[in-house]
Design a protein around this motif. Structure first.
Motif, PDB file in Angstrom:
ATOM      1  N   THR A   7       0.841  -1.202   0.000  1.00  0.00           N
ATOM      2  CA  THR A   7       0.000   0.000   0.000  1.00  0.00           C
ATOM      3  C   THR A   7       0.873   1.248   0.000  1.00  0.00           C
ATOM      4  O   THR A   7       1.837   1.334   0.756  1.00  0.00           O
ATOM      5  N   ALA A   8       0.530   2.212  -0.870  1.00  0.00           N
ATOM      6  CA  ALA A   8       1.299   3.454  -0.944  1.00  0.00           C
ATOM      7  C   ALA A   8       0.407   4.547  -1.531  1.00  0.00           C
ATOM      8  O   ALA A   8      -0.748   4.305  -1.882  1.00  0.00           O
ATOM      9  N   SER A   9       0.964   5.735  -1.644  1.00  0.00           N
ATOM     10  CA  SER A   9       0.187   6.885  -2.135  1.00  0.00           C
ATOM     11  C   SER A   9      -0.257   6.707  -3.577  1.00  0.00           C
ATOM     12  O   SER A   9      -1.356   7.132  -3.961  1.00  0.00           O
ATOM     13  N   VAL A  11       0.013   4.043  -7.330  1.00  0.00           N
ATOM     14  CA  VAL A  11       0.220   2.673  -7.808  1.00  0.00           C
ATOM     15  C   VAL A  11       1.701   2.395  -8.034  1.00  0.00           C
ATOM     16  O   VAL A  11       2.226   1.350  -7.644  1.00  0.00           O
ATOM     17  N   ASP A  12       2.394   3.343  -8.668  1.00  0.00           N
ATOM     18  CA  ASP A  12       3.827   3.158  -8.937  1.00  0.00           C
ATOM     19  C   ASP A  12       4.613   2.984  -7.647  1.00  0.00           C
ATOM     20  O   ASP A  12       5.510   2.127  -7.562  1.00  0.00           O
ATOM     21  N   GLU A  13       4.291   3.783  -6.646  1.00  0.00           N
ATOM     22  CA  GLU A  13       4.987   3.672  -5.366  1.00  0.00           C
ATOM     23  C   GLU A  13       4.680   2.337  -4.692  1.00  0.00           C
ATOM     24  O   GLU A  13       5.562   1.714  -4.087  1.00  0.00           O
ATOM     25  N   ALA A  14       3.442   1.880  -4.811  1.00  0.00           N
ATOM     26  CA  ALA A  14       3.059   0.601  -4.225  1.00  0.00           C
ATOM     27  C   ALA A  14       3.792  -0.555  -4.912  1.00  0.00           C
ATOM     28  O   ALA A  14       4.236  -1.508  -4.264  1.00  0.00           O
ATOM     29  N   ILE A  15       3.936  -0.438  -6.236  1.00  0.00           N
ATOM     30  CA  ILE A  15       4.656  -1.474  -6.992  1.00  0.00           C
ATOM     31  C   ILE A  15       6.116  -1.528  -6.561  1.00  0.00           C
ATOM     32  O   ILE A  15       6.670  -2.605  -6.321  1.00  0.00           O
ATOM     33  N   GLN A  16       6.768  -0.372  -6.454  1.00  0.00           N
ATOM     34  CA  GLN A  16       8.160  -0.327  -6.038  1.00  0.00           C
ATOM     35  C   GLN A  16       8.342  -0.885  -4.635  1.00  0.00           C
ATOM     36  O   GLN A  16       9.320  -1.572  -4.349  1.00  0.00           O
ATOM     37  N   VAL A  33      -3.431  -4.719  -9.666  1.00  0.00           N
ATOM     38  CA  VAL A  33      -3.801  -3.496  -8.959  1.00  0.00           C
ATOM     39  C   VAL A  33      -5.163  -3.714  -8.291  1.00  0.00           C
ATOM     40  O   VAL A  33      -6.191  -3.844  -8.956  1.00  0.00           O
ATOM     41  N   LEU A  34      -5.154  -3.747  -6.969  1.00  0.00           N
ATOM     42  CA  LEU A  34      -6.387  -3.971  -6.217  1.00  0.00           C
ATOM     43  C   LEU A  34      -7.184  -2.681  -6.029  1.00  0.00           C
ATOM     44  O   LEU A  34      -8.414  -2.698  -5.972  1.00  0.00           O
ATOM     45  N   ASP A  35      -6.460  -1.566  -5.933  1.00  0.00           N
ATOM     46  CA  ASP A  35      -7.132  -0.268  -5.764  1.00  0.00           C
ATOM     47  C   ASP A  35      -6.242   0.822  -6.327  1.00  0.00           C
ATOM     48  O   ASP A  35      -5.058   0.920  -5.965  1.00  0.00           O
ATOM     49  N   GLN A  36      -6.774   1.606  -7.240  1.00  0.00           N
ATOM     50  CA  GLN A  36      -6.006   2.684  -7.858  1.00  0.00           C
ATOM     51  C   GLN A  36      -5.708   3.811  -6.864  1.00  0.00           C
ATOM     52  O   GLN A  36      -4.755   4.563  -7.050  1.00  0.00           O
ATOM     53  N   GLY A  37      -6.541   3.901  -5.818  1.00  0.00           N
ATOM     54  CA  GLY A  37      -6.383   4.985  -4.851  1.00  0.00           C
ATOM     55  C   GLY A  37      -6.872   6.303  -5.439  1.00  0.00           C
ATOM     56  O   GLY A  37      -7.169   6.399  -6.630  1.00  0.00           O
ATOM     57  N   LYS A  38      -6.948   7.323  -4.603  1.00  0.00           N
ATOM     58  CA  LYS A  38      -7.345   8.640  -5.117  1.00  0.00           C
ATOM     59  C   LYS A  38      -6.918   9.725  -4.134  1.00  0.00           C
ATOM     60  O   LYS A  38      -6.741   9.484  -2.938  1.00  0.00           O
ATOM     61  N   LYS A  39      -6.733  10.892  -4.693  1.00  0.00           N
ATOM     62  CA  LYS A  39      -6.374  12.044  -3.859  1.00  0.00           C
ATOM     63  C   LYS A  39      -7.639  12.720  -3.357  1.00  0.00           C
ATOM     64  O   LYS A  39      -8.604  12.892  -4.089  1.00  0.00           O
ATOM     65  N   GLY A  40      -7.605  13.124  -2.108  1.00  0.00           N
ATOM     66  CA  GLY A  40      -8.763  13.780  -1.515  1.00  0.00           C
ATOM     67  C   GLY A  40      -8.751  15.282  -1.778  1.00  0.00           C
ATOM     68  O   GLY A  40      -7.918  15.806  -2.534  1.00  0.00           O
ATOM     69  N   PRO A  49      -5.335   5.340  -0.349  1.00  0.00           N
ATOM     70  CA  PRO A  49      -4.077   4.792  -0.868  1.00  0.00           C
ATOM     71  C   PRO A  49      -4.299   3.774  -1.986  1.00  0.00           C
ATOM     72  O   PRO A  49      -5.369   3.166  -2.087  1.00  0.00           O
ATOM     73  N   ALA A  50      -3.274   3.611  -2.802  1.00  0.00           N
ATOM     74  CA  ALA A  50      -3.292   2.588  -3.854  1.00  0.00           C
ATOM     75  C   ALA A  50      -2.834   1.269  -3.250  1.00  0.00           C
ATOM     76  O   ALA A  50      -1.958   1.239  -2.381  1.00  0.00           O
TER      77      ALA A  50
END
Length: 210
Positions: A7-9, A11-16, A33-40, A49-50
């Protein structure tokens, strides 16, 4: 199969993060990718989080080696395996006091091990991988025997003027016979039959008369 969820801010950060936890490069994993996440609002309120799941893909050579080790253990043989890789060619060299049992009559057991190990490797490979399984340098010694046999039977074919048939051989051993006599202008070679009973015929070349 090894996998992690990260989990990270983004998707790219979560992958790394997932790759770091697994200790592998991106080409060795399958990313889901389970969740793309979104900015509030204002990038603060309602942030989500993604989430990604990374699964390590089976490595063809590692899977082949594990299979080979397992079979040897199940045969009750104590042996060690050394590995040599050159792009798409992989050689497993087996050593130990009981390796003669792995060779079998005319290398039949060793050939079977090689065939099955190659099937395992190519089950997971993206491109074809050629696997060689050897035991106590048997392949080299066998090649030397085949070269001498080819020359001896070629002389017999020329002397008698008759075709000479060899016993059925696996494809790579037939290749040794063909290659050995390829430049011998007095004989020609060809294969007859279907696997696993395919064999080589050494035939004298008839001299042309005017």
């Amino acid at each position: 199969m090894k996998e992690v969820t990260a989990t990270a801010s983004t998707v790219d950060e979560a992958i790394q993060l997932a790759l770091s936890q697994l200790g592998v490069s991106k080409d060795r994993v399958e990313i889901n990718v389970l969740d793309q996440g979104k900015k509030g609002l204002f990038g603060i309120f309602g942030n989500k989080p993604a989430v990604v799941k990374a699964t390590v893909l089976p490595h063809p050579v590692e899977e082949a080696e594990a299979f080979l080790k397992k079979v040897i253990e199940q045969m009750g043989i104590s042996a060690h395996i050394e590995k040599a890789e050159n792009e798409k060619d992989v050689q497993f060299m087996i050593g130990g006091e009981q390796v003669a049992r792995l060779i079998g009559k005319h290398g039949q057991t060793l050939n079977s091990l090689q065939f099955l190990t190659q099937l395992v490797a190519n089950r997971y490979a993206k491109g074809y991988i050629h696997i060689t399984v050897d035991a106590e340098n048997y392949r080299t010694r066998r090649q030397e025997v085949l070269v001498q046999l080819a020359k001896k039977l070629a002389e017999k074919a020329v002397k008698t003027g008759k075709e000479v048939k060899l016993e059925p051989l696996p494809a790579y051993e037939r290749k040794v016979i063909h290659a050995t006599l390829a430049k011998n202008g007095k004989v020609k070679t060809f294969s007859v039959g279907t696997e696993p009973h395919r064999y080589i015929v050494i035939a004298p070349v008839r001299e042309r008369t005017n």
